[in-house]
Design a protein around this motif. Structure first.
Motif, PDB file in Angstrom:
ATOM      1  N   PRO A 328      -3.052   4.186  -1.304  1.00 44.47           N
ATOM      2  CA  PRO A 328      -4.235   3.624  -0.630  1.00 44.47           C
ATOM      3  C   PRO A 328      -4.397   2.152  -0.986  1.00 44.47           C
ATOM      4  O   PRO A 328      -4.238   1.763  -2.146  1.00 44.47           O
ATOM      5  CB  PRO A 328      -5.387   4.476  -1.184  1.00 44.47           C
ATOM      6  CG  PRO A 328      -4.878   5.035  -2.476  1.00 44.47           C
ATOM      7  CD  PRO A 328      -3.405   5.215  -2.317  1.00 44.47           C
ATOM      8  N   LEU A 329      -4.710   1.346   0.022  1.00 42.76           N
ATOM      9  CA  LEU A 329      -4.898  -0.087  -0.205  1.00 42.76           C
ATOM     10  C   LEU A 329      -6.386  -0.417  -0.217  1.00 42.76           C
ATOM     11  O   LEU A 329      -7.161   0.143   0.561  1.00 42.76           O
ATOM     12  CB  LEU A 329      -4.214  -0.897   0.897  1.00 42.76           C
ATOM     13  CG  LEU A 329      -2.686  -0.781   1.024  1.00 42.76           C
ATOM     14  CD1 LEU A 329      -2.199  -1.677   2.154  1.00 42.76           C
ATOM     15  CD2 LEU A 329      -2.001  -1.146  -0.275  1.00 42.76           C
ATOM     16  N   PRO A 330      -6.810  -1.345  -1.087  1.00 46.17           N
ATOM     17  CA  PRO A 330      -8.210  -1.779  -1.071  1.00 46.17           C
ATOM     18  C   PRO A 330      -8.490  -2.613   0.183  1.00 46.17           C
ATOM     19  O   PRO A 330      -7.557  -3.118   0.832  1.00 46.17           O
ATOM     20  CB  PRO A 330      -8.321  -2.631  -2.335  1.00 46.17           C
ATOM     21  CG  PRO A 330      -6.932  -3.140  -2.570  1.00 46.17           C
ATOM     22  CD  PRO A 330      -6.014  -2.049  -2.105  1.00 46.17           C
ATOM     23  N   GLU A 331      -9.758  -2.746   0.524  1.00 45.48           N
ATOM     24  CA  GLU A 331     -10.115  -3.541   1.701  1.00 45.48           C
ATOM     25  C   GLU A 331      -9.668  -4.986   1.537  1.00 45.48           C
ATOM     26  O   GLU A 331      -9.231  -5.632   2.480  1.00 45.48           O
ATOM     27  CB  GLU A 331     -11.632  -3.477   1.939  1.00 45.48           C
ATOM     28  CG  GLU A 331     -12.121  -2.101   2.384  1.00 45.48           C
ATOM     29  CD  GLU A 331     -13.600  -2.121   2.713  1.00 45.48           C
ATOM     30  OE1 GLU A 331     -14.189  -3.233   2.747  1.00 45.48           O
ATOM     31  OE2 GLU A 331     -14.164  -1.042   2.948  1.00 45.48           O
ATOM     32  N   SER A 337      -5.549  -6.362  -7.924  1.00 43.41           N
ATOM     33  CA  SER A 337      -4.844  -5.299  -7.204  1.00 43.41           C
ATOM     34  C   SER A 337      -3.355  -5.595  -7.093  1.00 43.41           C
ATOM     35  O   SER A 337      -2.508  -4.708  -7.255  1.00 43.41           O
ATOM     36  CB  SER A 337      -5.436  -5.135  -5.798  1.00 43.41           C
ATOM     37  OG  SER A 337      -6.786  -4.753  -5.859  1.00 43.41           O
ATOM     38  N   VAL A 338      -3.042  -6.876  -6.825  1.00 47.05           N
ATOM     39  CA  VAL A 338      -1.637  -7.271  -6.721  1.00 47.05           C
ATOM     40  C   VAL A 338      -0.924  -7.034  -8.042  1.00 47.05           C
ATOM     41  O   VAL A 338       0.204  -6.512  -8.075  1.00 47.05           O
ATOM     42  CB  VAL A 338      -1.514  -8.745  -6.290  1.00 47.05           C
ATOM     43  CG1 VAL A 338      -0.068  -9.221  -6.426  1.00 47.05           C
ATOM     44  CG2 VAL A 338      -1.980  -8.911  -4.847  1.00 47.05           C
ATOM     45  N   GLY A 374       6.477 -10.053  -7.171  1.00 47.60           N
ATOM     46  CA  GLY A 374       5.290 -10.781  -6.743  1.00 47.60           C
ATOM     47  C   GLY A 374       5.430 -11.481  -5.413  1.00 47.60           C
ATOM     48  O   GLY A 374       4.449 -12.016  -4.884  1.00 47.60           O
ATOM     49  N   GLU A 375       6.655 -11.502  -4.836  1.00 42.88           N
ATOM     50  CA  GLU A 375       6.847 -12.185  -3.567  1.00 42.88           C
ATOM     51  C   GLU A 375       6.223 -11.395  -2.423  1.00 42.88           C
ATOM     52  O   GLU A 375       6.350 -10.178  -2.371  1.00 42.88           O
ATOM     53  CB  GLU A 375       8.338 -12.385  -3.263  1.00 42.88           C
ATOM     54  CG  GLU A 375       9.126 -13.071  -4.354  1.00 42.88           C
ATOM     55  CD  GLU A 375       9.853 -12.104  -5.247  1.00 42.88           C
ATOM     56  OE1 GLU A 375      11.035 -12.327  -5.518  1.00 42.88           O
ATOM     57  OE2 GLU A 375       9.228 -11.099  -5.665  1.00 42.88           O
TER      58      GLU A 375
END
Length: 822
Positions: A328-331, A337-338, A374-375
């Motif tokens: 699940p991704l945050p809004e 988060s990254v 991180g890219e």
């Protein structure tokens, strides 16, 4: 005025007496301990436990094993930031004190007085060197005093740089890593000089408690410890605020890495490790043994790539199966988060060329993905998605996807791979579920030139080249045909390719064998039946030959006769065999009829350069003129010896007598089966191998029921190679997949390189073999002027002129049969 401070006099007196007492205790302890102190000078010649190292025959490191992973480096090679990180964590006054820090000792003394035990030693780096090299870890009064006095002695004898170098090479940092260079490779897969500040601080936090602050086992606690060290470095002006802030926000990128190797041959290295453990026990990991193998680094790299490409091509043909995970991704994808997603991607880790990535957004023709480093990369339709199908089953794929939304969506954890034919653009991919393996031998002495037991050892350490038992299918037929050639059959013997039904309890009742194509061609010559791989001909050949006769015969190739089935399914390779047994059998066809045994360990050398073991394999002496010209052998640079010449000369005196391989096939039989196997490439199921442009190339495909196993075994110019592909759980490969479509392309890609610079090698036509013109339809002597006549080879005693004067001969079926034939 004096009276006002009179009350201090008793305190001063007590203090003086305490100091005097401490001096007396220290002096007494010194007098007691000094004679027992080890010599600090011994540190100059310390011999660290070193691991087992395994090399290819040309000096490429392929394996390193030991309870203590260690790669010593000089203090000049240690980055300044690494030194400062360890000083901040362990001993920031290292360059000021002379081995002992009084403040730290006072703290330890107070603990001893109040609790009767030492809970924190107040140890300097020098004291830790004394403890790590000479002393036990017992927290006792005597041991602590010994540590103190020895630290003082070390400071007198060695420079600060020497002491720091000893410390940084000896300190235990978890996951079997001893020393900072080993730890850098274990946690980050690269040398300490290539680590960033956050990674260095992470390693510097490990000496205090390697398990508690381990970034792999306890990433959250490791982050706290790392950030504390970064704060100490800022406080001590070792770094500035900008460096501090940047490092503070770095994600946890540590994961378990193996040793830094020159060559990917993990399956071979594991074979050697097991053998060395059998020979030397646990000391194999500590005594600095070096093992030189028979592996050719160029061919090993080629084999690895060929297997990887083969399973990838198969996987692409069968469609994209979907994401590995869905997160699940945050809004809002904020920095925190990254960092979390990067840490989770790092925990998944790459497998071979397949990197994990998180799809964070997509449109109809593009998608954005986050990599573990991180890219943020953009995947465009043309290079990353176009032409992809969706997997439905092993036999079916969907229509071609029309946009990215049919393939990926935000939150998908997928695999990406660089696409070599599209300017190294990223392309959506996946880890293949199918597996592949390859093993290649020098046919003249059995030396293993390359071995791949699966497409990636990190994904699966199971060695399919040596440990797996799989059905060889038609790959086994040449051994049955060879038995026939040695028992009166000829390449021109006629056997009917027609349906047949068997009532046999051993086969589970009624058995109706079939050809792969589902069609039948009627009577045909054995040569043609082999290159077209006709199952019914093979069964009838075995039936006429006799099962027991065949089993006894194929045992000479090294197969365990007791494990072979006593029924006609033997002709179709229904029994399970290992790849190494199959390729060893084919080596006999390739080398002119001799039996060799596969081997991979050439030499064992101890840490002083003494050869403890040297292989003496059986050699085929028809082709061993090169043995007289000894090539210069690889000797690892780290071994201590007077000179390379000394080592070679000492081994020259101990050369073992030539071990001649025994002949197990006659020249005549070997010539005939080799000729038939060449036709498999020229005219039959192995025709793709014509791409090699080698007239001596020979081999045989193999495909089992399902199909579940795909094989190709073959040889050219003294190199014999088997390739296999299939699923570990015996899933079907798909109805359009065969040995020729899955395993043969792997064999071709490998042999293109393996045969570079090698001249073709044809077996000479031996005495006792004649070439006769025959009628291709009946295998008999051709009529004078017959237009469709062809030449065929025969053993002299089996030539058609002699056969035509008798009735039935091997290959002509009797009208009576114990089975129903229709």
């Amino acid at each position: 005025m004096l009276n006002r401070f009179a009350f201090l006099r008793p305190l001063l007196l007590i203090g003086a007496l305490a100091v005097a007492g401490l001096v007396m205790i220290t002096a007494a302890a010194f007098l007691y301990i000094d004679p027992q102190l080890p010599k600090a000078e011994a540190l100059r010649d310390v011999e660290l436990q070193t691991p087992l190292r395994i090399y290819s025959k040309d000096g490429q490191l392929i394996g390193e094993f030991g309870e203590k992973r260690r790669t010593p480096i000089s203090i000049q090679e240690v980055p300044e930031l690494a030194i400062k990180a360890f000083l901040a964590a362990e001993d920031d006054r290292f360059f000021q004190h002379r081995g002992v820090d009084p403040a730290g000792l006072l703290r330890a003394a107070l603990q001893l007085i109040t609790s009767g035990d030492i809970k924190s030693g107040g140890s300097t780096i020098t004291m830790q060197v004394a403890k790590n090299y000479f002393l036990t870890r017992d927290k006792t009064f005597t041991r602590k005093f010994t540590e103190i006095f020895l630290a003082i002695e070390i400071e007198r004898r060695l420079s600060k740089g020497d002491i720091l170098e000893l410390y940084l090479n000896k300190i235990f940092l978890g996951h079997h890593a001893y020393g900072i260079e080993a730890a850098a490779y274990v946690y980050y897969g690269k040398p300490i000089k290539e680590l960033n500040l956050a990674q260095i601080a992470m390693i510097a936090g490990l000496p205090k408690a390697p398990s508690a602050y381990n970034p792999i086992a306890n990433p959250s606690r490791a982050r706290v410890r790392r950030n504390w060290i970064l704060g100490r470095m800022l406080e001590l002006d070792y770094i500035d605020d900008q460096q501090y802030q940047a490092a503070l926000h770095e994600p946890i990128t540590a994961r378990a890495h193996g040793a830094k190797l020159d060559l990917n041959a993990a399956y071979v290295a594991e074979m050697i490790r097991i053998e060395m453990l059998r020979r030397y026990g646990q000391s194999a990991y500590e005594e600095g043994f070096t093992v030189i193998t028979s592996i050719d680094s160029k061919l090993q790299k080629t084999a690895q790539q060929a297997v990887l490409d083969g399973v990838t091509e198969y996987d692409l043909r069968h469609g994209y199966r979907g994401p590995e995970q869905q997160w699940p991704l945050p809004e809002t994808l904020d920095e925190e988060s990254v960092i979390d997603f990067r840490s989770r991607l790092n925990a998944i880790g790459p497998i071979g060329p397949w990197l994990p990535a998180l799809i964070i957004s997509n449109t109809e023709k593009t998608a954005t993905a986050l990599l573990a480093g991180g890219e943020h990369i953009t995947l465009d339709w043309e290079h990353s998605f176009e032409g992809m199908d969706r997997y439905i089953s092993e036999d079916r794929v969907s229509y071609k996807a029309k946009n990215t939304e049919e393939l990926v969506k935000p939150g998908d954890v997928v695999r990406l791979r660089r696409h070599p034919s599209a300017n190294e653009q990223w392309r959506l991919s996946q880890l293949p579920e199918v597996q592949g393996a390859l093993i290649s031998l020098n046919a003249d002495n059995g030396a293993i030139l390359s071995l791949v037991g699966g497409y990636d050892y990190e994904k699966s350490s199971f060695n399919r080249a040596t440990q797996a038992a799989r059905q060889p299918g038609s790959n086994f037929k040449p051994f049955i045909y060879t038995a026939g050639l040695d028992n009166g059959f000829t390449p021109a013997s006629i056997i009917n390719d027609a349906p047949i039904v068997f009532e046999d309890e051993k086969l589970g009742g009624t058995w109706r064998p079939d050809n792969d194509s589902g069609t039948f061609s009627g009577p045909m010559r054995l040569r043609k039946a082999l290159y077209l791989s006709r199952n019914l001909v093979s069964i009838r050949l075995l039936q006429q030959l006799g099962i027991r006769t065949a089993i006894d015969y194929v045992g000479r190739f090294g197969f365990d006769s007791s494990q072979l089935p006593l029924d006609l399914s033997l002709a179709l390779g229904s029994h399970s065999l290992s790849m190494i047994d199959i390729v060893t059998g084919y080596a006999t066809f390739a080398n002119g009829g001799y039996k060799v045994k596969p081997w991979v360990m050439d030499r064992i050398i101890d840490r002083n350069g003494n050869t403890l073991y040297r292989a003496n394999p059986a050699q085929v002496c028809d082709h061993c003129d090169a043995l007289a010209n000894n090539e210069q052998e690889f000797v690892p640079a780290h071994l201590e010896m007077e000179s390379l010449d000394d080592l070679l000369n000492s081994e020259e005196e101990e050369l073992l007598s030539l071990n001649q391989a025994p002949r197990i096939l006659s020249e005549q039989t070997t010539f005939l089966i080799d000729s038939m196997l060449q036709d498999v490439v020229r005219k039959g199921t192995g025709r793709k191998a014509l791409a090699l442009n080698r007239s001596d190339a020979a081999g045989k495909t193999g495909t089992t029921n399902g199909p579940t196993d795909a094989w190709f075994s073959g040889y050219s110019s003294g190199v014999v190679t088997s390739t296999w592909a299939g699923f570990d759980d015996n899933k079907k490969l798909g109805r359009r997949e065969y040995g020729g479509s899955v395993a043969l392309p792997i064999w071709i890609d490998y042999m293109k390189v393996a045969l570079e610079g090698r001249t073709e090698r044809h077996l000479p036509q031996p005495q006792g073999v004649v070439s006769v013109k025959i009628d291709p339809d009946n295998g008999k002597l051709a009529s004078p002027g017959q237009s469709n006549a062809i030449f065929e080879y025969f053993k002299t005693e089996n030539a058609p002129e002699a056969q035509s004067r008798s009735g039935n001969y091997p290959g002509q079926e009797s009208q009576e049969s114990p089975y129903d034939i229709f």
